[in-house]
Design a protein around this motif. Structure first.
Motif, PDB file in Angstrom:
ATOM      1  N   GLY A   6       0.795  -1.211   0.000  1.00 51.95           N
ATOM      2  CA  GLY A   6       0.000   0.000   0.000  1.00 51.95           C
ATOM      3  C   GLY A   6       0.830   1.264   0.000  1.00 51.95           C
ATOM      4  O   GLY A   6       0.285   2.371  -0.036  1.00 51.95           O
ATOM      5  N   ASP A   7       2.153   1.115   0.011  1.00 51.19           N
ATOM      6  CA  ASP A   7       3.071   2.248  -0.016  1.00 51.19           C
ATOM      7  C   ASP A   7       4.071   2.003  -1.142  1.00 51.19           C
ATOM      8  O   ASP A   7       4.442   0.860  -1.423  1.00 51.19           O
ATOM      9  CB  ASP A   7       3.792   2.361   1.330  1.00 51.19           C
ATOM     10  N   ARG A   8       4.496   3.055  -1.795  1.00 51.09           N
ATOM     11  CA  ARG A   8       5.476   2.896  -2.870  1.00 51.09           C
ATOM     12  C   ARG A   8       6.881   2.761  -2.286  1.00 51.09           C
ATOM     13  O   ARG A   8       7.145   3.191  -1.148  1.00 51.09           O
ATOM     14  CB  ARG A   8       5.419   4.097  -3.809  1.00 51.09           C
ATOM     15  N   PRO A   9       7.821   2.178  -3.041  1.00 50.16           N
ATOM     16  CA  PRO A   9       9.218   2.199  -2.609  1.00 50.16           C
ATOM     17  C   PRO A   9       9.705   3.643  -2.524  1.00 50.16           C
ATOM     18  O   PRO A   9       9.227   4.515  -3.253  1.00 50.16           O
ATOM     19  CB  PRO A   9       9.953   1.434  -3.714  1.00 50.16           C
ATOM     20  N   SER A  10      10.644   3.889  -1.638  1.00 51.81           N
ATOM     21  CA  SER A  10      11.228   5.218  -1.505  1.00 51.81           C
ATOM     22  C   SER A  10      12.452   5.341  -2.399  1.00 51.81           C
ATOM     23  O   SER A  10      13.226   4.394  -2.540  1.00 51.81           O
ATOM     24  CB  SER A  10      11.640   5.483  -0.052  1.00 51.81           C
ATOM     25  N   LEU A  11      12.627   6.513  -2.997  1.00 52.06           N
ATOM     26  CA  LEU A  11      13.829   6.811  -3.775  1.00 52.06           C
ATOM     27  C   LEU A  11      14.286   8.205  -3.375  1.00 52.06           C
ATOM     28  O   LEU A  11      13.621   9.202  -3.683  1.00 52.06           O
ATOM     29  CB  LEU A  11      13.566   6.740  -5.275  1.00 52.06           C
ATOM     30  N   TYR A  12      15.415   8.257  -2.688  1.00 56.82           N
ATOM     31  CA  TYR A  12      15.926   9.523  -2.167  1.00 56.82           C
ATOM     32  C   TYR A  12      17.096   9.998  -3.032  1.00 56.82           C
ATOM     33  O   TYR A  12      18.143   9.354  -3.087  1.00 56.82           O
ATOM     34  CB  TYR A  12      16.396   9.369  -0.724  1.00 56.82           C
ATOM     35  N   ARG A  13      16.901  11.138  -3.693  1.00 56.08           N
ATOM     36  CA  ARG A  13      17.981  11.765  -4.463  1.00 56.08           C
ATOM     37  C   ARG A  13      18.886  12.533  -3.499  1.00 56.08           C
ATOM     38  O   ARG A  13      18.418  13.350  -2.697  1.00 56.08           O
ATOM     39  CB  ARG A  13      17.399  12.713  -5.492  1.00 56.08           C
ATOM     40  N   ASN A  14      20.170  12.261  -3.570  1.00 58.48           N
ATOM     41  CA  ASN A  14      21.163  12.949  -2.748  1.00 58.48           C
ATOM     42  C   ASN A  14      21.507  14.272  -3.425  1.00 58.48           C
ATOM     43  O   ASN A  14      22.171  14.299  -4.459  1.00 58.48           O
ATOM     44  CB  ASN A  14      22.401  12.071  -2.582  1.00 58.48           C
ATOM     45  N   GLU A  15      21.046  15.367  -2.851  1.00 59.98           N
ATOM     46  CA  GLU A  15      21.212  16.672  -3.484  1.00 59.98           C
ATOM     47  C   GLU A  15      22.637  17.199  -3.376  1.00 59.98           C
ATOM     48  O   GLU A  15      23.213  17.669  -4.357  1.00 59.98           O
ATOM     49  CB  GLU A  15      20.242  17.682  -2.859  1.00 59.98           C
ATOM     50  N   ASP A  16      23.200  17.137  -2.172  1.00 59.75           N
ATOM     51  CA  ASP A  16      24.503  17.763  -1.970  1.00 59.75           C
ATOM     52  C   ASP A  16      25.327  17.092  -0.880  1.00 59.75           C
ATOM     53  O   ASP A  16      26.312  17.663  -0.412  1.00 59.75           O
ATOM     54  CB  ASP A  16      24.320  19.243  -1.632  1.00 59.75           C
ATOM     55  N   GLY A  17      24.925  15.890  -0.474  1.00 59.50           N
ATOM     56  CA  GLY A  17      25.634  15.199   0.592  1.00 59.50           C
ATOM     57  C   GLY A  17      25.057  15.433   1.962  1.00 59.50           C
ATOM     58  O   GLY A  17      25.391  14.718   2.907  1.00 59.50           O
ATOM     59  N   SER A  18      24.216  16.438   2.094  1.00 62.19           N
ATOM     60  CA  SER A  18      23.621  16.725   3.403  1.00 62.19           C
ATOM     61  C   SER A  18      22.101  16.692   3.382  1.00 62.19           C
ATOM     62  O   SER A  18      21.470  16.596   4.432  1.00 62.19           O
ATOM     63  CB  SER A  18      24.080  18.094   3.914  1.00 62.19           C
ATOM     64  N   PHE A  19      21.504  16.760   2.189  1.00 59.90           N
ATOM     65  CA  PHE A  19      20.043  16.732   2.102  1.00 59.90           C
ATOM     66  C   PHE A  19      19.607  15.832   0.952  1.00 59.90           C
ATOM     67  O   PHE A  19      20.199  15.847  -0.127  1.00 59.90           O
ATOM     68  CB  PHE A  19      19.466  18.131   1.909  1.00 59.90           C
ATOM     69  N   PHE A  20      18.532  15.054   1.210  1.00 59.58           N
ATOM     70  CA  PHE A  20      17.971  14.151   0.220  1.00 59.58           C
ATOM     71  C   PHE A  20      16.527  14.565  -0.087  1.00 59.58           C
ATOM     72  O   PHE A  20      15.809  15.037   0.797  1.00 59.58           O
ATOM     73  CB  PHE A  20      17.959  12.714   0.745  1.00 59.58           C
TER      74      PHE A  20
END
Length: 550
Positions: free
Chosen positions: A326-340
């Motif tokens: 019921g939930d999608r897989p998560s995909l976290y883009r690493n923006e700059d090493g400190s925030f996704f």
């Protein structure tokens, strides 16, 4: 002839976009034994639901990858005849279980396996987590493992539920340390069962309770003292500071490009954790402020497995995480090493909301972009034949990376290997037949594993196998960057990952139509950097730290 051509046409059309055609060769490869893990049609406790993983590594040093598959037992009387499996590869992709001969005879509720050379003697060792005491097996280099758990310090203290594990040289002293996640502080004698007054319900069905309502586990970090022993440093290193979690999948990687390994833990119904390495033997937990503790809406998720890759070719490692149905897989883009940023919806991962477990990035079409493979399966066998709208056995999914953070579900056109419904858990990849191309191992609950081989057309490629000298022998934490015709790719050697599993530590890079690598760079955990140019593809490079030749 016309009939054969018509039958092949869908594959030819598919190959233009996906270039993949997977078939399941497990049975003919000798992977025929079923795992044992709790009840098949009914499960009374959460312990019966978690399942196990696979570890791909060359334990006997013959140049062919072998497979360790953790095995469980059943409730009630322990089943002494169900130790874990160690499948020895004959070098041609056929396997024989040699666990007993190799000394891996312990039975019980095994969970995860991770492998690395903890004593730097040139032979990869094996760590196995359990509900109970975890076990460390030292490889003697003669095809046999010695259980050194007691001497190493892993039998001290009370029983715990060891879940995911990863070797990581967190202090860069040249010896790999061990991180272990913990799921639930489970006391079976005081845990309600389905049908009891405190029993649990899911969509109207009586099911096993948890994890919510059960005591949270606490993660552990063990420092390698360099003399065959380990010291738990969980408190002093800051691992315990965030408090209890329902921790499952674990991976260690350098997310902020500072040269020091960080640790990510996928957590079930509690915020997932990102431990940032502070370079002084301690960690700071930054999951919430970095954007990887929750989904894009700030909601809790039931995280299971985890994978990392520079999936956009920007020089930072992003994170993929599997979640409950019921939930999608998560995909976290690493923006700059400190925030996704959670880009799972815009990336195209929202369409299939199955119950995910094992997950890996691997380039299945050799185009230089890491694709996603996700193993799925429900936790409640009781839903089979019910009207809840979900199935116990579920499909394994393949998402092709289309670039710029977009993925396409090509499962239906990926070959017969992706057709069956399975009660899957662990997932690992590695070259098992010596052709340089990774195969996919899927661990199924109370069923034999699957072994998927890609028979689709090949592009050019290069694989890199590393051995540390000043760095830890397994080169855990080493980073390889290649450049071919202006495109850069980056990968790290990692232990753990996926769900309770570990893929081969040989790094595989697809090159498409390019026949050589213009630049290849290795950054070792020791801080040393080596570079080569004009590297011809189509082969596995074996690189030793400090040596010039390839």
């Amino acid at each position: 002839m016309r009939r054969a051509l018509c039958a092949a046409l869908p594959l030819l059309l598919m190959a233009q976009g996906g270039r993949v055609n997977f078939v399941d060769i497990a049975a003919r490869s000798g992977l025929v034994a079923s795992t044992t893990f709790g009840g098949k049609v009914k499960k009374d406790y959460i312990l019966e639901e978690t399942g196990t993983g696979a570890t791909i590594f060359d334990f006997d040093g013959d140049g062919a990858n072998d497979i360790f598959i953790a095995n469980g037992t059943t409730m009630g009387k322990m089943v002494a005849s169900t130790p874990s499996f160690l499948y020895r590869n004959d070098g041609k992709g056929h396997f024989t279980d040699v666990a007993k001969q190799a000394g891996l005879t312990k039975s019980g509720w095994a969970q995860a396996g991770c492998a690395a050379d903890f004593d730097n003697d040139g032979h990869p060792d094996l760590f196995v987590t359990y509900y109970g005491h975890n076990s460390l097996y030292r490889n003697d280099g003669k095809g046999h493992f010695q259980d050194v758990s007691e001497r190493a310090g892993f039998n001290a203290g009370p029983d715990k539920w060891g879940a995911g594990c990863a070797f990581v040289d967190y202090d860069r002293d040249g010896f790999v340390d061990i991180f272990v996640s913990s799921y639930v502080d489970l006391d079976l004698a005081n845990t309600p069962t389905p049908g009891s007054p405190q029993g649990c319900k899911w969509n109207g069905l009586s099911v096993a309770c948890g994890p919510v309502g059960l005591p949270k586990g606490h993660n552990s970090l063990f420092h390698n003292n360099g003399d065959g022993t380990f010291t738990e440093v969980s408190e002093s290193a800051g691992i315990l500071k965030p408090g209890g979690r329902y921790g499952l999948g674990v991976v260690a990687a350098d997310f902020d490009n500072d040269g020091w390994p960080d640790i990510y833990v996928a957590c079930d119904q509690t915020p997932s954790l990102l431990y940032r390495n502070k370079h002084d033997g301690t960690f700071e937990e930054i999951g919430e402020r970095s954007g990887v503790a929750f989904n894009s809406d700030g909601h809790l998720q039931a995280g299971m497995g985890v994978a990392v890759a520079d999936f956009e070719g920007k020089g930072f490692l992003g994170i993929a995480k599997t979640n409950f149905s019921g939930d999608r897989p998560s995909l976290y883009r690493n923006e700059d090493g400190s925030f996704f940023e959670d880009i799972s919806e815009t990336a195209g991962l929202w369409r299939n909301q199955l119950l995910g477990w094992g997950i890996v990035f691997t380039d299945v079409d050799d185009d230089g972009l890491p694709d996603l493979v996700i193993a799925n399966g429900h936790i409640y066998p009781e839903i089979a034949g019910s009207q809840v709208g979900e199935t116990y056995k579920q499909k394994t999914l393949l998402y092709l990376n289309k670039g710029q953070g977009k993925f396409e579900d090509v499962t239906a056109a990926a070959g017969t290997g992706f057709g069956p419904m399975r009660p899957s858990r662990g997932l690992a990849v590695g070259d098992l037949d010596g052709d340089g191309r990774p195969e996919i191992v899927i661990v199924n609950l109370n069923e034999p594993p699957a072994l998927l081989k890609n028979l689709g057309p090949r592009g050019n490629w290069v694989a890199v196998s590393l051995a540390g000298v000043k760095s830890n022998r397994s080169a855990v934490g080493a980073r390889v960057t290649i450049e071919a015709e202006g495109r850069k790719q980056m990968q790290e050697v990692a232990s753990g990952g996926s769900y309770f599993s570990q893929s081969s530590m040989t790094l595989y890079f697809g090159l498409g139509k390019v026949g050589k690598v213009d630049k290849l760079e290795v950054k070792w955990p020791s801080g040393a950097v080596q570079r080569w140019s004009g590297v011809v593809g189509g082969r596995t490079l074996k690189i030793v730290e400090g040596a010039d030749g390839l």
